[in-house]
Scaffold this motif. Structure first.
Motif, PDB file in Angstrom:
ATOM      1  N   HIS A  11       0.842  -1.193   0.000  1.00  0.00           N
ATOM      2  CA  HIS A  11       0.000   0.000   0.000  1.00  0.00           C
ATOM      3  C   HIS A  11       0.878   1.244   0.000  1.00  0.00           C
ATOM      4  O   HIS A  11       2.037   1.200   0.397  1.00  0.00           O
ATOM      5  N   ALA A  12       0.323   2.344  -0.485  1.00  0.00           N
ATOM      6  CA  ALA A  12       1.053   3.606  -0.558  1.00  0.00           C
ATOM      7  C   ALA A  12       1.024   4.281   0.805  1.00  0.00           C
ATOM      8  O   ALA A  12       0.004   4.299   1.479  1.00  0.00           O
ATOM      9  N   CYS A  13       2.169   4.837   1.185  1.00  0.00           N
ATOM     10  CA  CYS A  13       2.313   5.474   2.498  1.00  0.00           C
ATOM     11  C   CYS A  13       2.961   6.841   2.351  1.00  0.00           C
ATOM     12  O   CYS A  13       3.584   7.136   1.344  1.00  0.00           O
ATOM     13  N   ASN A  14       2.842   7.617   3.410  1.00  0.00           N
ATOM     14  CA  ASN A  14       3.546   8.897   3.481  1.00  0.00           C
ATOM     15  C   ASN A  14       4.852   8.688   4.249  1.00  0.00           C
ATOM     16  O   ASN A  14       5.061   7.652   4.871  1.00  0.00           O
ATOM     17  N   ALA A  15       5.716   9.681   4.205  1.00  0.00           N
ATOM     18  CA  ALA A  15       7.030   9.580   4.855  1.00  0.00           C
ATOM     19  C   ALA A  15       7.007  10.091   6.297  1.00  0.00           C
ATOM     20  O   ALA A  15       8.058  10.285   6.897  1.00  0.00           O
ATOM     21  N   ARG A  16       5.834  10.275   6.851  1.00  0.00           N
ATOM     22  CA  ARG A  16       5.704  10.794   8.214  1.00  0.00           C
ATOM     23  C   ARG A  16       5.349   9.719   9.225  1.00  0.00           C
ATOM     24  O   ARG A  16       5.136  10.007  10.395  1.00  0.00           O
ATOM     25  N   GLY A  17       5.225   8.475   8.771  1.00  0.00           N
ATOM     26  CA  GLY A  17       4.919   7.382   9.696  1.00  0.00           C
ATOM     27  C   GLY A  17       3.472   7.341  10.135  1.00  0.00           C
ATOM     28  O   GLY A  17       3.159   6.790  11.178  1.00  0.00           O
ATOM     29  N   SER A  18       2.579   7.894   9.333  1.00  0.00           N
ATOM     30  CA  SER A  18       1.178   7.992   9.722  1.00  0.00           C
ATOM     31  C   SER A  18       0.289   7.056   8.907  1.00  0.00           C
ATOM     32  O   SER A  18       0.213   7.168   7.684  1.00  0.00           O
ATOM     33  N   TRP A  19      -0.375   6.153   9.622  1.00  0.00           N
ATOM     34  CA  TRP A  19      -1.398   5.286   9.032  1.00  0.00           C
ATOM     35  C   TRP A  19      -2.728   5.632   9.691  1.00  0.00           C
ATOM     36  O   TRP A  19      -3.320   4.831  10.388  1.00  0.00           O
ATOM     37  N   ARG A  20      -3.227   6.832   9.484  1.00  0.00           N
ATOM     38  CA  ARG A  20      -4.420   7.289  10.191  1.00  0.00           C
ATOM     39  C   ARG A  20      -5.661   7.424   9.329  1.00  0.00           C
ATOM     40  O   ARG A  20      -6.718   7.807   9.829  1.00  0.00           O
ATOM     41  N   SER A  21      -5.556   7.160   8.040  1.00  0.00           N
ATOM     42  CA  SER A  21      -6.746   7.304   7.212  1.00  0.00           C
ATOM     43  C   SER A  21      -6.672   6.346   6.025  1.00  0.00           C
ATOM     44  O   SER A  21      -5.637   5.760   5.746  1.00  0.00           O
ATOM     45  N   GLY A  22      -7.798   6.222   5.357  1.00  0.00           N
ATOM     46  CA  GLY A  22      -7.868   5.348   4.190  1.00  0.00           C
ATOM     47  C   GLY A  22      -7.577   3.894   4.534  1.00  0.00           C
ATOM     48  O   GLY A  22      -7.793   3.432   5.658  1.00  0.00           O
ATOM     49  N   ILE A  23      -7.066   3.171   3.578  1.00  0.00           N
ATOM     50  CA  ILE A  23      -6.751   1.744   3.750  1.00  0.00           C
ATOM     51  C   ILE A  23      -5.657   1.539   4.799  1.00  0.00           C
ATOM     52  O   ILE A  23      -5.581   0.493   5.434  1.00  0.00           O
ATOM     53  N   ALA A  24      -4.838   2.561   5.022  1.00  0.00           N
ATOM     54  CA  ALA A  24      -3.750   2.451   6.001  1.00  0.00           C
ATOM     55  C   ALA A  24      -4.275   2.139   7.399  1.00  0.00           C
ATOM     56  O   ALA A  24      -3.612   1.436   8.166  1.00  0.00           O
ATOM     57  N   GLY A  67      -2.712  14.456   3.445  1.00  0.00           N
ATOM     58  CA  GLY A  67      -3.717  15.520   3.561  1.00  0.00           C
ATOM     59  C   GLY A  67      -3.438  16.654   2.591  1.00  0.00           C
ATOM     60  O   GLY A  67      -2.949  16.437   1.487  1.00  0.00           O
ATOM     61  N   LYS A  68      -3.710  17.883   3.019  1.00  0.00           N
ATOM     62  CA  LYS A  68      -3.535  19.024   2.120  1.00  0.00           C
ATOM     63  C   LYS A  68      -2.075  19.312   1.801  1.00  0.00           C
ATOM     64  O   LYS A  68      -1.775  20.069   0.890  1.00  0.00           O
ATOM     65  N   HIS A  69      -1.153  18.690   2.510  1.00  0.00           N
ATOM     66  CA  HIS A  69       0.278  18.905   2.267  1.00  0.00           C
ATOM     67  C   HIS A  69       0.927  17.780   1.451  1.00  0.00           C
ATOM     68  O   HIS A  69       2.152  17.763   1.297  1.00  0.00           O
ATOM     69  N   LYS A  70       0.113  16.862   0.956  1.00  0.00           N
ATOM     70  CA  LYS A  70       0.668  15.751   0.174  1.00  0.00           C
ATOM     71  C   LYS A  70       1.404  16.281  -1.055  1.00  0.00           C
ATOM     72  O   LYS A  70       1.138  17.400  -1.517  1.00  0.00           O
ATOM     73  N   ASP A  71       2.320  15.482  -1.587  1.00  0.00           N
ATOM     74  CA  ASP A  71       3.048  15.862  -2.795  1.00  0.00           C
ATOM     75  C   ASP A  71       2.080  15.964  -3.978  1.00  0.00           C
ATOM     76  O   ASP A  71       0.980  15.412  -3.954  1.00  0.00           O
ATOM     77  N   GLU A  72       2.532  16.641  -5.019  1.00  0.00           N
ATOM     78  CA  GLU A  72       1.744  16.764  -6.248  1.00  0.00           C
ATOM     79  C   GLU A  72       1.652  15.402  -6.939  1.00  0.00           C
ATOM     80  O   GLU A  72       2.575  14.584  -6.837  1.00  0.00           O
ATOM     81  N   PRO A  73       0.565  15.148  -7.675  1.00  0.00           N
ATOM     82  CA  PRO A  73       0.386  13.854  -8.338  1.00  0.00           C
ATOM     83  C   PRO A  73       1.574  13.400  -9.200  1.00  0.00           C
ATOM     84  O   PRO A  73       1.940  12.223  -9.177  1.00  0.00           O
TER      85      PRO A  73
END
Length: 137
Positions: A11-24, A67-73
């Protein structure tokens, strides 16, 4: 999540160590030890474009933030290619089966076609025989 035990669950993740929403969130509930390992992996490390493979869970780190700070597509798509390539470099076998949701398509808002192309290019470059199964609700 009921895939055979030999299957890697990605699954796709962010680099902040957060699995707080979506499938995560579901990954965090089912794999608490892997969640802790993912948090440790992200702590103080430049991890975008890499994959943490913890047993059968592959954390494809495709965006710096969420969230609103995610990288561009387009940047997420480039990071996805690198992360899939990194995942496949970690797998010793020439054949592998990977299951995932439509990574990047939900909360990261990347067109599925872009992600599919990134995955296919990374697989082609690896020379491995990969069966990638995508879950859809």
């Amino acid at each position: 999540f009921e895939a055979p035990s030999h299957v890697i669950l990605a699954h796709a993740c962010n680099a902040r160590g957060s699995w707080r929403s979506g499938i995560a969130v579901q990954f965090a509930r089912r794999f608490p030890d892997e969640h802790t390992e993912y948090q440790d992996y992200c702590n103080g490390r430049e991890s975008v474009g890499t994959t943490l493979l913890t047993g059968r869970v592959a954390c494809l780190i495709t965006s710096n933030y969420y969230g609103k700070h995610k990288d561009e597509p387009k940047q997420i798509t480039k990071s996805t290619y690198k992360a899939v390539k990194h995942l496949l470099e970690q797998i010793e076998e020439d054949e592998v089966e990977i299951h995932s949701p439509k990574i990047n398509n939900g909360l990261f808002e990347v067109p599925w076609k872009w992600t599919t192309q990134a995955i296919e290019q990374a697989i082609e470059k690896s020379g491995k025989k990969v069966k990638w199964v995508v879950w859809e609700l």
